[in-house]
Design an enzyme around this catalytic site. Structure first.
Site, PDB file in Angstrom:
ATOM      1  N   HIS A  42       1.039  -0.823   0.001  1.00  0.00           N
ATOM      2  CA  HIS A  42      -0.397   0.121  -0.047  1.00  0.00           C
ATOM      3  C   HIS A  42       0.746   0.936  -0.247  1.00  0.00           C
ATOM      4  CE1 HIS A  42       0.643  -0.969   3.916  1.00  0.00           C
ATOM      5  NE2 HIS A  42       0.992   0.047   4.409  1.00  0.00           N
ATOM      6  N   GLY A  43       0.485   2.461  -0.254  1.00  0.00           N
ATOM      7  CA  GLY A  43       0.894   3.393  -0.659  1.00  0.00           C
ATOM      8  C   GLY A  43       0.273   4.367  -0.686  1.00  0.00           C
TER       9      GLY A  43
END
Lengths: 149, 161
Positions: free
Chosen positions: A67-68
């Site tokens: 994720h980011g």
């Protein structure tokens, strides 16, 4: 916005063709690109890789949640990749990862981002569910399993 | 029958919650009710993510700061929407589990009506996938109004003098 609202066939890929971590991240971002969900492939990949460099998001039991955050997206985006064969993702238990839930969010939507990640955690607690998704024959079946239809 | 005297709208930064805020402003104006907007920094979810090792400690802190900024930004935005229609708004932000914070505020403030945004369009039968807003809807002691149809609510808000 619930996680379930993000799940649609065009953001699901089964099987993933990658054989290593770097490639699977590229392949997951490409799913979003091909689905028309993102425009700036490089910016999204950079955000995901920056987080992975700190510590792998490969969890136990074949689950990975890369994720980011990036301004390259305006709303929360999900890509779901399944690798029945397993891919070395430097996971906590050192076992190959099979289910990849990739989430990308804009920096100003941390609330929905956190809640979507929390929903994934709850979802993958069911080993039976994870087995069924990993054994699914196509994206349609994966979506139906997740939506419980 | 008495009219609502205190209305609470839950704001989480989604478009649906902004629609809920517009609806709540219309109702507060019509009924001359007090209006409270609540944003909850979901520290419970962040703790769960830390336990699940999805979050790193510094990542949790970073997200918490982001959510504090989000809270202020969205509450300010709702306040501007209210001011435009001559409605005064009480801004509240809290930390913890979303549904518990909503339930607590409803009880603490004797709220008559909770306004929330549209829930997920497609619901899974899997219990694991219920969301925090839905839990709040089930657990609060007051009536609940779910604002739907962004365009119609916007028109209603815009037509409010």
């Amino acid at each position: 916005m619930s996680l379930i609202d993000l799940v649609q066939e065009k953001i699901v890929k089964i099987p993933l063709v990658s054989t290593d971590k770097a490639d699977v991240l590229r392949e997951l971002v490409q799913i979003l690109k091909d689905a028309g969900e993102i425009e700036d492939y490089d910016a999204v990949l950079r955000a995901i890789c920056e987080r992975e460099e700190k510590l792998s998001t490969g969890l136990e039991s074949g689950i990975a949640v890369p994720h980011g955050k990036t301004e390259a997206v305006s709303t929360l985006k999900l890509a779901l990749g399944i690798a029945p064969q397993g891919i070395d993702f430097a996971s906590i238990d050192r076992k190959p990862s099979q289910l990849f839930f990739m989430l990308v969010a804009p920096p100003n939507q941390s609330g929905p981002h956190v809640e979507a990640l929390a929903e994934i955690v709850k979802l993958v607690q069911s080993k039976a569910f994870c087995r069924a998704v990993t054994a699914a024959k196509d994206a349609h079946e994966v979506v139906e399993l997740i939506k419980g239809e | 029958m008495s009219t609502p005297r205190k209305i609470l709208v839950y704001v989480d930064g989604t478009e649906q919650s902004i629609t809920a805020a517009q609806y709540a402003i219309c109702m507060a104006s019509y009924f001359k009710a007090d209006l409270i907007a609540l944003y909850v920094i979901n520290t419970k979810a962040m703790e769960d993510l830390l336990k699940a090792r999805i979050f790193l400690q510094d990542e949790q802190i970073e997200y918490e700061h982001d959510m504090e900024a989000d809270a202020q930004r969205y509450l300010n935005y709702v306040n501007e929407l209210a001011i435009k229609k001559g409605v005064s708004l009480i801004q509240r932000s809290s930390r913890g589990s979303v549904h518990k914070e909503i339930v607590n505020l409803v009880d603490e403030q004797n709220v008559d009506l909770l306004v929330i945004g549209e829930l997920a369009r497609i619901r899974s039968r899997r219990d694991e996938l219920y969301d925090e807003t839905e839990r709040a809807m089930r657990m609060v002691s007051c009536s609940v109004l779910i604002a739907k149809d962004e365009d119609k609510v916007w028109q209603m808000y815009e037509s409010l003098v």
